[in-house]
Motif scaffolding. Sequence first.
Motif, PDB file in Angstrom:
ATOM      1  N   ILE A   1       0.840  -1.203   0.000  1.00 19.87           N
ATOM      2  CA  ILE A   1       0.000   0.000   0.000  1.00 19.87           C
ATOM      3  C   ILE A   1       0.875   1.254   0.000  1.00 19.87           C
ATOM      4  O   ILE A   1       0.662   2.178  -0.793  1.00 19.87           O
ATOM      5  N   PHE A   2       1.880   1.291   0.871  1.00 23.23           N
ATOM      6  CA  PHE A   2       2.754   2.468   0.934  1.00 23.23           C
ATOM      7  C   PHE A   2       3.561   2.625  -0.356  1.00 23.23           C
ATOM      8  O   PHE A   2       3.815   3.748  -0.800  1.00 23.23           O
ATOM      9  N   THR A   3       3.950   1.490  -0.961  1.00 25.38           N
ATOM     10  CA  THR A   3       4.678   1.555  -2.237  1.00 25.38           C
ATOM     11  C   THR A   3       3.811   2.207  -3.311  1.00 25.38           C
ATOM     12  O   THR A   3       4.274   3.049  -4.090  1.00 25.38           O
ATOM     13  N   GLU A   4       2.541   1.819  -3.365  1.00 26.31           N
ATOM     14  CA  GLU A   4       1.629   2.394  -4.355  1.00 26.31           C
ATOM     15  C   GLU A   4       1.322   3.857  -4.054  1.00 26.31           C
ATOM     16  O   GLU A   4       1.180   4.667  -4.972  1.00 26.31           O
ATOM     17  N   LEU A   5       1.242   4.207  -2.783  1.00 25.65           N
ATOM     18  CA  LEU A   5       0.932   5.590  -2.430  1.00 25.65           C
ATOM     19  C   LEU A   5       2.047   6.541  -2.861  1.00 25.65           C
ATOM     20  O   LEU A   5       1.799   7.722  -3.127  1.00 25.65           O
ATOM     21  N   ARG A   6       3.278   6.051  -2.928  1.00 22.29           N
ATOM     22  CA  ARG A   6       4.388   6.911  -3.363  1.00 22.29           C
ATOM     23  C   ARG A   6       4.262   7.322  -4.823  1.00 22.29           C
ATOM     24  O   ARG A   6       4.914   8.268  -5.264  1.00 22.29           O
ATOM     25  N   LYS A   7       3.422   6.609  -5.567  1.00 17.62           N
ATOM     26  CA  LYS A   7       3.196   6.962  -6.972  1.00 17.62           C
ATOM     27  C   LYS A   7       2.048   7.951  -7.115  1.00 17.62           C
ATOM     28  O   LYS A   7       1.785   8.440  -8.209  1.00 17.62           O
ATOM     29  N   MET A   8       1.342   8.226  -6.034  1.00 15.86           N
ATOM     30  CA  MET A   8       0.109   9.020  -6.086  1.00 15.86           C
ATOM     31  C   MET A   8       0.353  10.442  -5.553  1.00 15.86           C
ATOM     32  O   MET A   8       1.372  10.747  -4.967  1.00 15.86           O
ATOM     33  N   ARG A   9      -0.644  11.285  -5.761  1.00 18.57           N
ATOM     34  CA  ARG A   9      -0.654  12.641  -5.189  1.00 18.57           C
ATOM     35  C   ARG A   9      -1.193  12.543  -3.760  1.00 18.57           C
ATOM     36  O   ARG A   9      -2.339  12.857  -3.466  1.00 18.57           O
ATOM     37  N   PHE A  10      -0.330  12.076  -2.868  1.00 19.78           N
ATOM     38  CA  PHE A  10      -0.718  11.801  -1.484  1.00 19.78           C
ATOM     39  C   PHE A  10      -0.346  13.001  -0.611  1.00 19.78           C
ATOM     40  O   PHE A  10       0.813  13.401  -0.549  1.00 19.78           O
ATOM     41  N   MET A  11      -1.342  13.589   0.066  1.00 18.55           N
ATOM     42  CA  MET A  11      -1.136  14.815   0.848  1.00 18.55           C
ATOM     43  C   MET A  11      -1.416  14.574   2.323  1.00 18.55           C
ATOM     44  O   MET A  11      -1.814  13.489   2.724  1.00 18.55           O
ATOM     45  N   LYS A  12      -1.259  15.646   3.107  1.00 14.52           N
ATOM     46  CA  LYS A  12      -1.432  15.552   4.565  1.00 14.52           C
ATOM     47  C   LYS A  12      -2.849  15.119   4.931  1.00 14.52           C
ATOM     48  O   LYS A  12      -3.044  14.270   5.789  1.00 14.52           O
ATOM     49  N   GLN A  13      -3.859  15.710   4.243  1.00  5.27           N
ATOM     50  CA  GLN A  13      -5.233  15.344   4.579  1.00  5.27           C
ATOM     51  C   GLN A  13      -5.537  13.900   4.175  1.00  5.27           C
ATOM     52  O   GLN A  13      -6.378  13.244   4.795  1.00  5.27           O
ATOM     53  N   ASP A  14      -4.842  13.399   3.131  1.00  2.82           N
ATOM     54  CA  ASP A  14      -5.021  11.999   2.750  1.00  2.82           C
ATOM     55  C   ASP A  14      -4.455  11.079   3.830  1.00  2.82           C
ATOM     56  O   ASP A  14      -5.011  10.008   4.097  1.00  2.82           O
ATOM     57  N   MET A  15      -3.333  11.481   4.440  1.00  2.00           N
ATOM     58  CA  MET A  15      -2.777  10.699   5.532  1.00  2.00           C
ATOM     59  C   MET A  15      -3.747  10.662   6.717  1.00  2.00           C
ATOM     60  O   MET A  15      -3.931   9.622   7.342  1.00  2.00           O
ATOM     61  N   THR A  16      -4.388  11.786   6.996  1.00  2.00           N
ATOM     62  CA  THR A  16      -5.382  11.825   8.069  1.00  2.00           C
ATOM     63  C   THR A  16      -6.518  10.858   7.781  1.00  2.00           C
ATOM     64  O   THR A  16      -6.961  10.105   8.658  1.00  2.00           O
ATOM     65  N   GLY A  17      -7.008  10.869   6.534  1.00  2.00           N
ATOM     66  CA  GLY A  17      -8.082   9.949   6.169  1.00  2.00           C
ATOM     67  C   GLY A  17      -7.659   8.499   6.268  1.00  2.00           C
ATOM     68  O   GLY A  17      -8.425   7.644   6.742  1.00  2.00           O
ATOM     69  N   LEU A  18      -6.426   8.191   5.836  1.00  9.47           N
ATOM     70  CA  LEU A  18      -5.938   6.813   5.903  1.00  9.47           C
ATOM     71  C   LEU A  18      -5.862   6.326   7.349  1.00  9.47           C
ATOM     72  O   LEU A  18      -6.272   5.212   7.663  1.00  9.47           O
ATOM     73  N   VAL A  19      -5.338   7.193   8.231  1.00 10.90           N
ATOM     74  CA  VAL A  19      -5.228   6.812   9.644  1.00 10.90           C
ATOM     75  C   VAL A  19      -6.600   6.564  10.241  1.00 10.90           C
ATOM     76  O   VAL A  19      -6.825   5.576  10.961  1.00 10.90           O
ATOM     77  N   ASN A  20      -7.553   7.446   9.946  1.00 12.19           N
ATOM     78  CA  ASN A  20      -8.899   7.301  10.514  1.00 12.19           C
ATOM     79  C   ASN A  20      -9.579   6.027  10.018  1.00 12.19           C
ATOM     80  O   ASN A  20     -10.206   5.304  10.800  1.00 12.19           O
ATOM     81  N   ILE A  21      -9.455   5.767   8.716  1.00  6.95           N
ATOM     82  CA  ILE A  21     -10.071   4.547   8.163  1.00  6.95           C
ATOM     83  C   ILE A  21      -9.410   3.302   8.741  1.00  6.95           C
ATOM     84  O   ILE A  21     -10.088   2.331   9.129  1.00  6.95           O
ATOM     85  N   PHE A  22      -8.076   3.305   8.812  1.00  6.78           N
ATOM     86  CA  PHE A  22      -7.398   2.128   9.340  1.00  6.78           C
ATOM     87  C   PHE A  22      -7.766   1.886  10.799  1.00  6.78           C
ATOM     88  O   PHE A  22      -8.008   0.752  11.210  1.00  6.78           O
ATOM     89  N   ALA A  23      -7.801   2.956  11.593  1.00  2.71           N
ATOM     90  CA  ALA A  23      -8.172   2.813  13.014  1.00  2.71           C
ATOM     91  C   ALA A  23      -9.592   2.265  13.143  1.00  2.71           C
ATOM     92  O   ALA A  23      -9.877   1.440  14.016  1.00  2.71           O
ATOM     93  N   LYS A  24     -10.482   2.727  12.270  1.00  2.00           N
ATOM     94  CA  LYS A  24     -11.862   2.247  12.313  1.00  2.00           C
ATOM     95  C   LYS A  24     -11.931   0.760  11.962  1.00  2.00           C
ATOM     96  O   LYS A  24     -12.638  -0.014  12.607  1.00  2.00           O
TER      97      LYS A  24
END
Length: 737
Positions: free
Chosen positions: A544-567
Amino acid sequence: MKMNWYYRTILSYAPILFVIISSMIFIIFLVLNNASEKKYKETNNAILNRMVFNLDANLMLIERNIVSKLLMDNDIQEYFSDRPKHAVDDFMLQKKIIELSLALPFSNTIYMYNEDEQRIISDLGSYALDSFGDREFLMFNYDKKESTDWHDPRLFAYAAFDEDKQKVVSLVKFAYTGDEVRGAFVVNVYQRSFMDYLNSLNESDSNSVLLEGDDNAPAALDNGADMIMVQSDYTGWRFVSQGVYDSGYNILSLFSSVWMFILIFIILLALVGFTIVTHMHYKPIHSIMEKVGQFSNRKSEELGIKGANNEFTFIEMALDHLLKRSLDYENLHKEDCLLRQQRLFRDLLAGHLYLTDEEFKQKLADLSLPDAYDRLGVIVVEIDHYSGFTDKYKVKDQHLLKFIIESAFRDLGQNHHSFVWDVWMEPHRIAFVIQHIAADPRSSKTTSAYAEEFQKWINQHLELTITIGVGADSDSIETVADSYRNAHDNVELKMIFGTNTIIDNRKSAGKLSLDNYVYLQALDQAVQSFRMNESDWREKLTQIFTELRKMRFMKQDMTGLVNIFAKRMDQAVKALSANIQQIWKQDFQHRFAHLNETAETLDEFEYQFMGIMAMFEACVDEDRQARRHHSIAMQAKGYIDAHFADPDLSLARVSDIFKLQPSALSLLFKEELGEKFVDYVLKIRMQQAKRLLIETEDSIQSIAEQIGYQNVNSFYRAFKKLQDVPPGEFRNMYRTI
């Protein structure tokens, strides 16, 4: 010298002349003091009114944005509809809430309440109404069924047990379907945020702005401090500015109150003294008259006489104080100009103000700033690891370093004969705008070249690093807001490119748009692998992290990823033992929330993320090894994985193999792995079926037999129930993709 009666007669008028001149000076002193006091009050009152007006404008902007979202945003309207919601819907809505929250002027938190579902969704997650920390406020306003204006400051927290509550002001708007109220939209703006904003506009060490009713405001009233009070026409709140006058002005005002009595005493004493001395000797009187003549003929800025401590010396000192106050008024005027300048630039870049080039050049001329340009270059500079920056330096040192950053770039522009203006858009981000002049060959340096030279200077002279986002140049002030957003989006990509970098459009163009649905599915698979004690969960997260390095991944996207993963982890942990659930909630759940504060790049985020997961895995393994039934459950799971294609695979058969009662094995399997025996068998078979449908040309009948179904109709029904589409249609969908 021998005195005759002629000179005696002339000198006898000296006391009268002294009294007249002293009285005139005294009257002038009082008039000037009263006028300066009135002007000082008017100036402070005008500044506070302007500050409150700017605050009201931002709060109105928040209200207009919220109403617009309620009326125009389809995703938000869908949330209040009767349509069933899925996890993806919650994720997309939560992301939209986060984006809206970041777009608003002040630090805030937003949540939405759905009456039918009795559920709240916010920028931090989803909550049931009964467990929601703000339930009392929400229900009190919701029962009124009427949208309200801004509420007075109150304490707020998402969790009822959270002791760290913060003061907020709240705006409640209702969602309607026709005439029926379906829910509410609540915005909570942190009081500390907009009060810091007010005091940042104030920029005065002696005066501070307080909100009436705040904890500090009564203290100011009790201490008898002079103050100015302004009431907002929009919110009705009253703001108080402490310290109408500074210490020097208060001393001067005190002198003006007691001066009358002192001066009368001095005049009477002088009359007696001059009468006696006049008849004794004329020289002292002559000397005094010369001083009075000099005093009356001097210019206002040169008033005062050096000499013995007497009434004239005191008048000189008082007038010097008045001159000092006039300089203070001039400084206040300069501060007001700077405030208007900063507000103009901030509104232009944020898109809150639209000007033509002619109007903008007129504004610059009014502010005595250079107005020549052919194109405008915009860069956004962000201080890396800002939390560490604030921990390392005191507030005064922080302001000093920020001032150095501003001055260094302005000097850089001056060296290349280009005017630069700047504004701090956020505490850790400053925007610079370069006015390029095509006709001047000395101003031909590109915006990217400015960024490279500036970053090199920072690295050489300051003990901090910066990340720079470069936007596309604007040909007109009308499009400068687009250039700023472009630069802002580029600097947000520091998550991918790392800190201490320069990110322009050429560098960011190679990144793909983020596919939220794909990485959401991948997260689900990784969480399920972790819950089922499969060893490949680590590889799935790494992928997942390897693929995210190819994307336009921003700070708010990291917040969303953390929230979804925690859920997802919350749901997965519920299938594990009570001990693991407690460990997760007490020791690990909050660590994921803090990742947003400590990680600035994706590499840092991955390192910390995987470290937390490794520690939690060790706790889970230790707990599983401590329970003797876990190994039996894992053996049963392994048997299913190896024999899922056997048509005779059943709970009774596996129970016989492990010499257990079917009911005992079913209970053990559910407790240890979190899934029922039949559900796990169905999941394994369907996973294999999907793989065969996508990767092979085998018929549906053949695939059904390969995964343990003797009756193709049974396979057909099971597949459609689980995937919502028949096997053939599933194959066509993914073949098309």
